[in-house]
Enzyme design. Structure first.
Site, PDB file in Angstrom:
ATOM      1  N   LYS A 186       0.885  -1.169   0.000  1.00 33.51           N
ATOM      2  CA  LYS A 186       0.000   0.000   0.000  1.00 33.51           C
ATOM      3  C   LYS A 186       0.921   1.216   0.000  1.00 33.51           C
ATOM      4  O   LYS A 186       1.410   1.643   1.047  1.00 33.51           O
ATOM      5  CB  LYS A 186      -0.885  -0.026   1.246  1.00 33.51           C
ATOM      6  CG  LYS A 186      -2.237   0.667   1.075  1.00 33.51           C
ATOM      7  CD  LYS A 186      -2.147   2.118   0.710  1.00 33.51           C
ATOM      8  CE  LYS A 186      -1.932   2.994   1.922  1.00 33.51           C
ATOM      9  NZ  LYS A 186      -1.792   4.432   1.560  1.00 33.51           N
ATOM     10  N   GLU A 261       8.852   1.025  11.481  1.00 28.69           N
ATOM     11  CA  GLU A 261      10.006   1.915  11.301  1.00 28.69           C
ATOM     12  C   GLU A 261       9.428   3.320  11.240  1.00 28.69           C
ATOM     13  O   GLU A 261       8.745   3.674  10.287  1.00 28.69           O
ATOM     14  CB  GLU A 261      10.772   1.528  10.028  1.00 28.69           C
ATOM     15  CG  GLU A 261      12.217   1.994  10.036  1.00 28.69           C
ATOM     16  CD  GLU A 261      12.353   3.410   9.532  1.00 28.69           C
ATOM     17  OE1 GLU A 261      12.341   4.330  10.390  1.00 28.69           O
ATOM     18  OE2 GLU A 261      12.448   3.599   8.322  1.00 28.69           O
ATOM     19  N   CYS A 296      13.536  10.007   7.585  1.00 25.17           N
ATOM     20  CA  CYS A 296      13.270   9.663   8.991  1.00 25.17           C
ATOM     21  C   CYS A 296      14.540   9.739   9.826  1.00 25.17           C
ATOM     22  O   CYS A 296      14.489  10.114  10.986  1.00 25.17           O
ATOM     23  CB  CYS A 296      12.588   8.316   9.099  1.00 25.17           C
ATOM     24  SG  CYS A 296      13.324   7.057   8.084  1.00 25.17           S
ATOM     25  N   GLU A 397       9.662  15.698  15.627  1.00 27.63           N
ATOM     26  CA  GLU A 397      10.136  15.509  14.256  1.00 27.63           C
ATOM     27  C   GLU A 397       9.456  16.538  13.351  1.00 27.63           C
ATOM     28  O   GLU A 397       8.231  16.546  13.210  1.00 27.63           O
ATOM     29  CB  GLU A 397       9.799  14.093  13.780  1.00 27.63           C
ATOM     30  CG  GLU A 397      10.378  13.798  12.419  1.00 27.63           C
ATOM     31  CD  GLU A 397      10.083  12.382  11.959  1.00 27.63           C
ATOM     32  OE1 GLU A 397       8.913  11.955  12.034  1.00 27.63           O
ATOM     33  OE2 GLU A 397      11.019  11.710  11.501  1.00 27.63           O
TER      34      GLU A 397
HETATM   35  P1  ADP Z   1       2.368  11.026   6.970  1.00 22.34           P
HETATM   36  O1  ADP Z   1       1.542  11.538   8.116  1.00 22.34           O
HETATM   37  O2  ADP Z   1       3.723  11.575   6.935  1.00 22.34           O
HETATM   38  O3  ADP Z   1       1.682  11.041   5.633  1.00 22.34           O
HETATM   39  P2  ADP Z   1       1.652   8.320   7.606  1.00 22.34           P
HETATM   40  O4  ADP Z   1       2.288   7.530   8.679  1.00 22.34           O
HETATM   41  O5  ADP Z   1       0.258   8.773   7.855  1.00 22.34           O
HETATM   42  O6  ADP Z   1       2.636   9.498   7.314  1.00 22.34           O
HETATM   43  O7  ADP Z   1       1.689   7.520   6.234  1.00 22.34           O
HETATM   44  C1  ADP Z   1       2.449   6.378   5.981  1.00 22.34           C
HETATM   45  C2  ADP Z   1       1.584   5.351   5.312  1.00 22.34           C
HETATM   46  O8  ADP Z   1       0.557   4.943   6.219  1.00 22.34           O
HETATM   47  C3  ADP Z   1       0.861   5.832   4.065  1.00 22.34           C
HETATM   48  O9  ADP Z   1       0.850   4.798   3.100  1.00 22.34           O
HETATM   49  C4  ADP Z   1      -0.530   6.120   4.576  1.00 22.34           C
HETATM   50  O10 ADP Z   1      -1.541   6.054   3.589  1.00 22.34           O
HETATM   51  C5  ADP Z   1      -0.705   5.004   5.567  1.00 22.34           C
HETATM   52  N1  ADP Z   1      -1.742   5.230   6.576  1.00 22.34           N
HETATM   53  C6  ADP Z   1      -2.252   6.410   7.021  1.00 22.34           C
HETATM   54  N2  ADP Z   1      -3.167   6.197   7.983  1.00 22.34           N
HETATM   55  C7  ADP Z   1      -3.255   4.853   8.158  1.00 22.34           C
HETATM   56  C8  ADP Z   1      -4.012   3.995   9.020  1.00 22.34           C
HETATM   57  N3  ADP Z   1      -4.876   4.479   9.903  1.00 22.34           N
HETATM   58  N4  ADP Z   1      -3.818   2.660   8.921  1.00 22.34           N
HETATM   59  C9  ADP Z   1      -2.922   2.153   8.058  1.00 22.34           C
HETATM   60  N5  ADP Z   1      -2.190   2.902   7.217  1.00 22.34           N
HETATM   61  C10 ADP Z   1      -2.343   4.231   7.259  1.00 22.34           C
END
Ligand code: ADP
Length: 495
Positions: A186, A261, A296, A397
């Protein structure tokens, strides 16, 4: 050769999910747009894969796993496919790099020389691991023979962020695929294109149908995967806040194994006896400004002996002033756009907070002064000095091209205390000509990687991951990554 602009205009943009060996129409009608940070215009529209699409991908992955079409190949067979996959990635380097640049705003010079080639390197390295992993014979008593072997975990979901989409995806695919798993990736909603193209190349290389699936989607798609009862393993790279959510989703569903991570706030500790201040300044500037600070393990905190602080801050600021963002599609650009308006606003919010918290700002063009492409998301390298102890800008961060400077009295104990004054522990560095001191401080820094008189160097042979809120559950890269994607099986034979 046509310019990158012309080549971008002629590109076929992959937008559909890749399930069971082919690009397919999504079952969902919901879509989302990926806005290109270069100029703020929509690059493409993607289906936001819903639970139905997630189910299809999981079913395809499960079927491929259960009938053994991949895991039961001889290891040399899997190696052969991954080597071919790496070759195709190399042949399509420019296309992958362009897709990555359009999605993320990274300079095309970086995506062609770093991001896309590193996918091939990673795949090739793990391909070579495939037929060199041995099991163990346990040192039991004479009446038994016990073997310890590795088995693939099954269906792996890989949730990937937008800062290094290709590189991080390859870190997951290499070890997961060579050990015989099925994988569902994903990608982040900001950056799905290069990953979708990667899946098609894997199929072309001979990866059997269903072994690699890619689902474009937003957070909800990731949440469906994280909570899916038939996903055996979740490998996640992203923010600490989302990491907590996927861990909860695992606990609430089938207790799938989770590897996280997450974020970082890595210190670069510089003593007055640093062997070469120019080299240190260079590594400090690149360590925070590369990829617009959206890394990161970026060295986002400079912890510097107060006796050399003015000199070092001036050197870093001078280097930063020469690194103004440019058009990501121009070959000579060194810093590109930030990934999105949202991310840019977040970082600008931190700059406002820095003022309120009393930091000074020896470097940082006003945002309006930096606009290589109208409508894009650009921010100049910024240095915040005299950051007060405990200030949020020094602990949280920021994920932008912003360095916070913390001065210390020159003692090792004080350096280590400040270096560890964060919930994170991804990376760190120590600069000193005194080997004993460098070693002691390197041992004192609680982080997954510590560099001595250097920063952010290394290769696929060493693990990547952190302590504390930077994550847990295994490491990416190196042979240790194999642990994420395999179960250990004991077979005991009583003689
Ligand atoms: P950022 O806030 O920097 O965009 P995220 O940690 O939200 O970083 O995003 C990292 C990944 O996690 C992306 O692929 C995002 O679509 C996905 N993501 C965001 N929210 C969720 C969730 N509740 N469950 C699983 N995956 C998620």
């Amino acid at each position: 050769m046509p310019s990158w602009f012309d080549r971008a205009a002629a590109l076929d943009l992959p937008t559909r999910p890749f399930i069971d060996g082919r690009s397919v129409a999504a079952h969902t009608d919901t879509t989302f747009d990926s806005v290109g940070p270069r100029d703020g215009r929509v690059v493409a529209s993607f289906p936001a894969c819903g639970s139905d699409d997630v189910d299809r991908a999981v079913r395809a992955g499960r079927a491929a796993f259960d009938d053994g079409r991949w895991r039961d190949l001889a290891p040399a067979g899997r190696k052969h496919v991954l080597l071919r996959f790496a070759e195709l990635v190399e042949q399509h380097r420019d296309e992958l790099a362009l897709l990555e640049t359009l999605d993320t705003g990274k300079p095309i010079g970086d995506t062609t020389s770093v991001d896309a080639p590193s996918v091939a390197t990673t795949l090739r390295w793990y391909a070579e691991v495939a037929d060199k992993l041995y099991g163990e014979v346990a040192p039991t008593g004479p009446d038994a023979l016990a073997t310890i072997t590795r088995e693939p975990v099954g269906v792996v979901a890989a949730i990937v962020p937008w800062n290094y989409p290709l590189i991080i995806t390859a870190w997951k695919l290499g070890p997961a695929l060579i050990t015989g798993n099925s994988v569902i990736v994903k990608p982040a909603e900001q950056s799905p294109m290069a990953t979708l193209r990667l899946a098609a190349l894997a199929a072309e290389a001979g990866l059997p149908d269903g072994v690699l699936n890619v689902l474009p989607g937003e957070g909800a798609t990731g949440a469906w995967l994280a909570g899916h009862a038939d996903v055996d393993k979740l490998t996640f790279t992203g923010s600490t806040a989302t990491g907590r959510k996927v861990l909860e989703a695992s606990a609430a569903s089938n207790l799938k194994g989770v590897s996280l991570e997450l974020g970082g706030k890595s210190p670069q500790v510089v003593f007055a006896d640093a062997p070469d201040l120019d080299a240190a300044a260079e590594a400090i500037a690149w360590g925070i400004f590369y990829n617009q600070g959206q890394t990161c393990h970026a060295g986002s905190r400079l912890v510097v002996d107060e006796r050399i602080a003015d000199e070092l801050v001036a050197k870093v600021s001078e280097l930063g002033a020469g690194l103004l963002p440019g058009d990501p599609l121009e070959a000579g650009t060194q810093l590109g756009a930030m990934v999105s308006r949202e991310q840019l606003e977040r970082v600008v919010g931190y700059l406002e907070l820095a003022e309120a918290e009393g930091a000074t700002r020896p470097l940082g063009e006003p945002r309006e002064a930096v606009a290589p492409v109208a409508g894009g998301c650009y921010l100049a390298p910024t240095v915040l000095d005299h950051v007060p102890e405990g200030a949020r800008i020094g602990r949280e961060e920021i994920f932008g091209p912003v360095l916070s400077v913390h001065r210390f009295d020159g003692s090792e104990a004080e350096a280590v205390r400040i270096a560890n004054a964060t919930e994170y522990g991804l990376a760190g560095a120590v600069w000193s000509a005194d080997h004993g001191r460098a070693e002691r401080v390197a041992r004192g820094i609680r982080a997954g990687a510590v560099y001595i008189n250097s920063f952010d160097v290394g290769d696929i042979t060493v693990p990547h991951g952190g302590y504390g809120s930077s994550g847990f559950g295994g490491r990416d890269k190196s042979l240790h990554a194999v642990d994420q994607y395999t179960e250990l099986k004991t077979t005991w034979r009583q003689l």
